[in-house]
Design a protein around this motif. Structure first.
Motif, PDB file in Angstrom:
ATOM      1  N   ARG A  97       6.503   2.568   8.348  1.00  0.00           N
ATOM      2  CA  ARG A  97       4.978   3.268   7.967  1.00  0.00           C
ATOM      3  C   ARG A  97       4.216   3.649   9.295  1.00  0.00           C
ATOM      4  O   ARG A  97       4.265   2.583  10.016  1.00  0.00           O
ATOM      5  CB  ARG A  97       4.260   2.570   6.985  1.00  0.00           C
ATOM      6  CG  ARG A  97       2.968   3.371   6.826  1.00  0.00           C
ATOM      7  CD  ARG A  97       2.273   2.572   5.388  1.00  0.00           C
ATOM      8  NE  ARG A  97       2.012   1.189   5.510  1.00  0.00           N
ATOM      9  CZ  ARG A  97       1.748   0.518   4.549  1.00  0.00           C
ATOM     10  NH1 ARG A  97       1.426   0.978   3.302  1.00  0.00           N
ATOM     11  NH2 ARG A  97       1.480  -0.663   4.901  1.00  0.00           N
ATOM     12  N   TRP A 103       6.100   8.211   6.870  1.00  0.00           N
ATOM     13  CA  TRP A 103       6.971   7.416   6.901  1.00  0.00           C
ATOM     14  C   TRP A 103       8.225   7.964   7.407  1.00  0.00           C
ATOM     15  O   TRP A 103       8.485   9.085   7.400  1.00  0.00           O
ATOM     16  CB  TRP A 103       7.482   7.109   5.114  1.00  0.00           C
ATOM     17  CG  TRP A 103       6.912   6.375   4.216  1.00  0.00           C
ATOM     18  CD1 TRP A 103       5.881   6.739   3.406  1.00  0.00           C
ATOM     19  CD2 TRP A 103       6.949   4.781   4.320  1.00  0.00           C
ATOM     20  NE1 TRP A 103       5.375   5.546   2.793  1.00  0.00           N
ATOM     21  CE2 TRP A 103       5.891   4.418   3.408  1.00  0.00           C
ATOM     22  CE3 TRP A 103       7.597   4.070   5.103  1.00  0.00           C
ATOM     23  CZ2 TRP A 103       5.536   3.267   3.048  1.00  0.00           C
ATOM     24  CZ3 TRP A 103       7.507   2.550   4.890  1.00  0.00           C
ATOM     25  CH2 TRP A 103       6.320   2.311   3.868  1.00  0.00           C
ATOM     26  N   THR A 110      15.691   5.403   0.990  1.00  0.00           N
ATOM     27  CA  THR A 110      14.692   6.084   0.511  1.00  0.00           C
ATOM     28  C   THR A 110      13.175   5.375   0.645  1.00  0.00           C
ATOM     29  O   THR A 110      13.121   4.210   0.400  1.00  0.00           O
ATOM     30  CB  THR A 110      14.786   6.132  -1.135  1.00  0.00           C
ATOM     31  OG1 THR A 110      16.022   7.004  -1.211  1.00  0.00           O
ATOM     32  CG2 THR A 110      13.695   7.151  -1.795  1.00  0.00           C
ATOM     33  N   PRO A 112       9.159   4.211   0.229  1.00  0.00           N
ATOM     34  CA  PRO A 112       8.232   4.164  -0.844  1.00  0.00           C
ATOM     35  C   PRO A 112       7.509   5.574  -0.843  1.00  0.00           C
ATOM     36  O   PRO A 112       7.414   6.128  -0.073  1.00  0.00           O
ATOM     37  CB  PRO A 112       7.224   3.115  -0.481  1.00  0.00           C
ATOM     38  CG  PRO A 112       8.122   2.273   0.619  1.00  0.00           C
ATOM     39  CD  PRO A 112       9.062   3.109   1.399  1.00  0.00           C
ATOM     40  N   ARG A 113       7.132   5.980  -2.119  1.00  0.00           N
ATOM     41  CA  ARG A 113       6.440   7.140  -2.391  1.00  0.00           C
ATOM     42  C   ARG A 113       4.908   7.123  -2.476  1.00  0.00           C
ATOM     43  O   ARG A 113       4.348   6.281  -3.192  1.00  0.00           O
ATOM     44  CB  ARG A 113       6.922   7.803  -3.824  1.00  0.00           C
ATOM     45  CG  ARG A 113       8.483   8.024  -3.963  1.00  0.00           C
ATOM     46  CD  ARG A 113       8.586   8.895  -5.233  1.00  0.00           C
ATOM     47  NE  ARG A 113      10.211   9.167  -5.080  1.00  0.00           N
ATOM     48  CZ  ARG A 113      10.661   9.910  -6.226  1.00  0.00           C
ATOM     49  NH1 ARG A 113       9.841  10.051  -7.269  1.00  0.00           N
ATOM     50  NH2 ARG A 113      11.852  10.253  -6.089  1.00  0.00           N
ATOM     51  N   ARG A 115       1.897   9.743  -1.856  1.00  0.00           N
ATOM     52  CA  ARG A 115       1.434  11.409  -1.968  1.00  0.00           C
ATOM     53  C   ARG A 115       0.763  11.639  -0.610  1.00  0.00           C
ATOM     54  O   ARG A 115       0.625  12.656  -0.066  1.00  0.00           O
ATOM     55  CB  ARG A 115       0.398  11.606  -3.035  1.00  0.00           C
ATOM     56  CG  ARG A 115       1.138  11.533  -4.521  1.00  0.00           C
ATOM     57  CD  ARG A 115       0.125  12.034  -5.512  1.00  0.00           C
ATOM     58  NE  ARG A 115       0.912  12.094  -6.943  1.00  0.00           N
ATOM     59  CZ  ARG A 115       0.343  12.430  -7.894  1.00  0.00           C
ATOM     60  NH1 ARG A 115      -1.042  12.700  -8.099  1.00  0.00           N
ATOM     61  NH2 ARG A 115       0.665  12.371  -9.422  1.00  0.00           N
ATOM     62  N   ARG A 117       1.469  10.658   2.375  1.00  0.00           N
ATOM     63  CA  ARG A 117       2.224  10.416   3.456  1.00  0.00           C
ATOM     64  C   ARG A 117       3.409  11.502   3.531  1.00  0.00           C
ATOM     65  O   ARG A 117       4.033  11.663   2.253  1.00  0.00           O
ATOM     66  CB  ARG A 117       3.010   9.069   3.400  1.00  0.00           C
ATOM     67  CG  ARG A 117       1.831   8.005   3.970  1.00  0.00           C
ATOM     68  CD  ARG A 117       2.373   6.571   4.118  1.00  0.00           C
ATOM     69  NE  ARG A 117       1.292   5.623   4.543  1.00  0.00           N
ATOM     70  CZ  ARG A 117       0.891   5.224   5.791  1.00  0.00           C
ATOM     71  NH1 ARG A 117       1.567   6.019   6.994  1.00  0.00           N
ATOM     72  NH2 ARG A 117       0.159   4.377   6.041  1.00  0.00           N
ATOM     73  N   GLN A 118       4.057  11.666   4.684  1.00  0.00           N
ATOM     74  CA  GLN A 118       4.877  12.700   4.656  1.00  0.00           C
ATOM     75  C   GLN A 118       6.133  11.894   5.134  1.00  0.00           C
ATOM     76  O   GLN A 118       5.820  10.887   5.888  1.00  0.00           O
ATOM     77  CB  GLN A 118       4.715  14.023   5.651  1.00  0.00           C
ATOM     78  CG  GLN A 118       3.621  14.765   5.323  1.00  0.00           C
ATOM     79  CD  GLN A 118       3.683  16.149   5.816  1.00  0.00           C
ATOM     80  OE1 GLN A 118       4.710  16.884   5.942  1.00  0.00           O
ATOM     81  NE2 GLN A 118       2.535  16.767   6.436  1.00  0.00           N
ATOM     82  N   VAL A 119       7.403  12.349   4.790  1.00  0.00           N
ATOM     83  CA  VAL A 119       8.475  11.994   5.426  1.00  0.00           C
ATOM     84  C   VAL A 119       9.300  12.461   6.491  1.00  0.00           C
ATOM     85  O   VAL A 119       9.516  13.456   6.375  1.00  0.00           O
ATOM     86  CB  VAL A 119       9.532  11.635   4.229  1.00  0.00           C
ATOM     87  CG1 VAL A 119      10.931  10.841   4.607  1.00  0.00           C
ATOM     88  CG2 VAL A 119       8.788  10.711   3.006  1.00  0.00           C
TER      89      VAL A 119
END
Length: 288
Positions: A97, A103, A110, A112-113, A115, A117-119
């Motif tokens: 993070r 992330w 994968t 953590p989800r 909303r 944050r962008q991956v």
């Protein structure tokens, strides 16, 4: 599968770690792990071990000398137990993070989800930039802040020494209408070229090996996560690439060399923020 591996640990100052890690990769290491004051590397045990050890020792001693460090580095070699290091080294990589918005993750994990944050998906390879190093994190955090100050989808950006492409990807995801990512290392360009489409930003990023002297555009944001010495060398070409009122983000700078870097950009730029993480300094400047 290789029967066994040579495991090298180099204990040295933080100023020397990145250069040593890059050299070990160039010498054929199948996996490099950066720690706070050490680099660990693995080599197939079917190489010319004596020649490898001589080359590594000579390079490390030269880097320490060039950095002006008085402490003597320590190198230790051992035979590692048989394993497939090409896969086993992945256990060192975790989703990370960064700042408030990202992330950073390798493609096999994968994150953590959230909303908010962008991956950013980065394949760790032979190019600097996986989001874990203090200098990369500092740049990402400043990129977040500057992107929030600029009109969405109207600003342009330049990433000097793009490495894995992580900073260019972040700029594209935060709304830059166009990003130029330049690097003089063909390996870095190849790694970045694979990371762009995975993050669905290839259409917004111009990846190039051109030199700064050939680039005539001006940008709202210019970022360079390099070294203090490289920034000083490129300052004359980098400063004109920043638009009036635009921002310059610089990192890869040991804190005791930050003053020398700043002298290259005054009085045309003023310091907006500084961020220190252990030995490293990240600078946010604005062109007057």
């Amino acid at each position: 599968m290789t029967e066994s591996w040579l495991h090298l640990t180099v204990h040295t100052s933080a100023a020397c770690l990145d250069a040593v890690a890059n050299f070990l990769i160039e010498r054929g290491s199948s996996g490099v792990v950066l720690k706070r004051r050490a680099v660990e590397a693995y080599f197939p045990n079917n190489c010319d071990a004596a020649a490898l050890k001589r080359a590594v020792h000579s390079f490390v001693m030269e880097v320490v000398k060039l950095q002006g460090r008085s402490s003597k580095p320590r190198l230790s070699w051992r035979i590692a137990r048989p394993e497939n290091w090409q896969q086993a080294w992945k256990r060192f990589i975790r989703p990370s993070r960064v700042g408030r918005l990202f992330w950073v993750t390798p493609p096999w994990l994968t994150p953590p989800r959230f909303r908010s944050r962008q991956v950013i998906i980065i394949e760790p390879g032979m190019a600097f930039g996986t989001g874990t190093h203090a200098t990369t994190r500092g740049c990402l955090e400043f990129i977040e802040q500057v992107a929030a100050w600029l009109p969405a989808a109207k600003f342009t950006a330049l990433d000097v020494g793009t490495g894995s492409g992580i900073l260019a990807i972040a700029l594209a995801k935060l709304g830059a209408k166009r990003v130029w990512a330049v690097d003089n290392d063909p390996v870095a360009l190849a790694v970045a070229g694979k990371n762009l489409p995975v993050n669905r930003v290839a259409d917004k990023i111009e990846l190039s090996g051109m030199t700064l002297s050939r680039l005539k555009k001006r940008f709202s944001i210019v970022v360079g996560n390099l070294t203090a010495e490289t920034i000083v060398e490129l300052a004359g070409a980098m400063a004109p690439r920043v638009a009036v009122g635009g921002y310059l983000i610089l990192s890869g700078i040991l804190h005791d060399k930050a003053a020398a870097v700043l002298r290259c950009f005054t009085p045309r730029f003023r310091v907006v923020k500084r961020k220190r993480a252990r030995e490293w300094m990240t600078l946010l400047l604005r062109r007057r």
